[in-house]
Design an enzyme around this catalytic site. Structure first.
Site, short mmCIF file in Angstrom:
data_model
loop_
_atom_site.label_atom_id
_atom_site.label_comp_id
_atom_site.label_asym_id
_atom_site.label_seq_id
_atom_site.Cartn_x
_atom_site.Cartn_y
_atom_site.Cartn_z
N GLU A 155 69.12 16.13 34.12
CA GLU A 155 68.68 17.17 33.19
C GLU A 155 68.98 16.81 31.74
O GLU A 155 68.51 17.48 30.81
CB GLU A 155 69.35 18.51 33.53
CG GLU A 155 70.77 18.70 33.03
CD GLU A 155 71.83 17.90 33.77
OE1 GLU A 155 73.00 17.91 33.34
OE2 GLU A 155 71.48 17.27 34.79
N CYS A 175 76.32 15.16 39.53
CA CYS A 175 77.64 14.86 38.96
C CYS A 175 78.76 15.28 39.94
O CYS A 175 78.91 14.65 40.97
CB CYS A 175 77.79 15.51 37.59
SG CYS A 175 79.12 14.77 36.61
N HIS A 199 73.29 12.64 34.86
CA HIS A 199 72.69 13.94 34.56
C HIS A 199 71.18 13.80 34.36
O HIS A 199 70.72 13.48 33.26
CB HIS A 199 73.33 14.53 33.30
CG HIS A 199 74.70 15.06 33.54
ND1 HIS A 199 74.95 16.34 33.99
CD2 HIS A 199 75.91 14.47 33.43
CE1 HIS A 199 76.24 16.53 34.13
NE2 HIS A 199 76.85 15.39 33.80
#
Length: 361
Positions: free
Chosen positions: A337, A251, A335
């Site tokens: 994650e 990001c 993202h």
């Protein structure tokens, strides 16, 4: 019964919306943004990338499963992405005031009150989203209680990482691979993903001089605000690139790596904040659905020829990641994650660890 106390949402163009108040009975100002996700409000509201922003959810019913308990593993919260609510306010269509979930410890309204954050309900949030899209995906705004006023506040004019980053070095785990993470507003699930991959993590503040640290791989975290403000860490990243140890940016970290490599950034006309952003890998030709939260994007045109676009957004063709031709450097705008959102691209953590393994052979 839902709270009937009135409050006002005012946008910078002078538009006023009367709504019902819940959460903390305080006024607040910030950048009004919208998110189209159907779930994950706990994770989004504790995401440091939302610092200084008033979050508007287009999904009509929010709060129905309440807020989970604040339990920790390895001193990392299991369900929150930081140790507090990061948004400056919450705007929703309908507040579900009778929540239920087996792991619920608080209602959404009680959680907001505990953290001193106001909420508004009873607004057509999809109409707000359409209005924001015409203004580049965001506008300055403020939530006003009765007989109160505040000046408008633009979070993009200051270094928000100073407010959300840690202040001292922290170490997690005792794994095989030593990972240095620069915390610009780190989400907890990045830590969880690395700890599951046999890592020892050294987490350092956003402005920490890590150029003399010993590590196997460097992670540049997500975070809030305008990437061009971060001149000091960009300088450190350029020094780190000369050592050719693996680097993985996420990001904001993607934008900072791109600037350090010679690229530029600009603010998107339509920001990406949702769980359903499709991206295409230009290396494999495969597409993935990703979780995203950013208003700025990397302009890769000025990057040196040894850098390539790694992923692109299938909605607007913007750059979603870059990768070096022969050095172990890559980054993504989305993202991997998740938390919240789809986990389709968590394999990128394995790609990062594999680059460390290859370099250490």
């Amino acid at each position: 019964m839902e709270n009937k106390r009135k409050a006002i949402l005012m946008l910078e163009d002078g538009t006023r919306y009367e709504a019902y108040h819940f959460g903390a009975p305080v006024s607040s100002s910030g950048e009004v943004v919208f998110n189209t996700a159907m779930t994950g409000y706990t994770e989004s509201m504790t995401d440091p990338s939302y610092r200084g922003q008033i979050l508007t959810y287009t999904y009509p019913i929010i709060g129905n499963y309440g807020i989970p308990s604040f339990s920790c593993s390895e001193s990392i919260s299991e369900f929150y992405e930081s140790d507090r609510i990061q948004v400056s306010g919450l705007i929703i269509s309908y507040y579900s005031n009778r929540p239920y979930h087996w792991n619920m410890s608080l209602s959404l309204s009680d959680w907001l009150s505990k953290n001193g954050v106001p909420g508004l309900s009873g607004i057509d949030t999809r109409f707000i989203a359409k209005k924001l899209r015409k203004k580049g995906g965001s506008m300055l705004g403020k939530i006003l209680m009765e007989n109160e006023n505040l000046p408008f506040y633009d979070p993009n004019q200051e270094n928000l990482s100073e407010k959300v980053s840690i202040h001292e070095k922290i170490t997690y785990g005792n794994g095989k691979y030593k990972i240095l993470i620069v915390d610009f507003g780190l989400k907890n699930n990045i830590l969880r993903c690395l700890l599951r991959r046999n890592c020892t993590i050294i987490r350092v503040p956003w402005d920490y001089d890590f150029t003399n640290e010993k590590y196997d791989g460097l992670v540049l975290s997500n975070g809030p605000g305008n990437p061009k403000i971060y001149e000091k860490p960009i300088h450190y990243i350029r020094i780190a690139m000369k050592k050719e140890r693996p680097i993985f940016g996420i990001c904001l970290g993607n934008q900072l790596l791109g600037i350090a490599a010679g690229g530029n950034t600009y603010k998107l006309k339509y920001a990406h904040r949702s769980h359903n952003q499709p991206v295409l890998s230009l290396k494999t030709g495969k597409s993935f659905i990703t979780s995203q939260n950013h208003g700025y994007v990397l302009d890769a045109i000025k990057l040196p020829k040894e850098w390539k676009i790694f992923f692109k957004n299938l909605n607007d063709d913007t750059c979603e990641g870059i990768i070096h031709d022969y050095k172990p450097f890559f980054s993504v705008q989305f993202h991997p994650e998740a938390s919240s959102g789809p986990t389709d691209t968590e394999f990128l953590f394995d790609l990062f660890i594999n680059s460390i393994v290859r370099r250490n052979k």
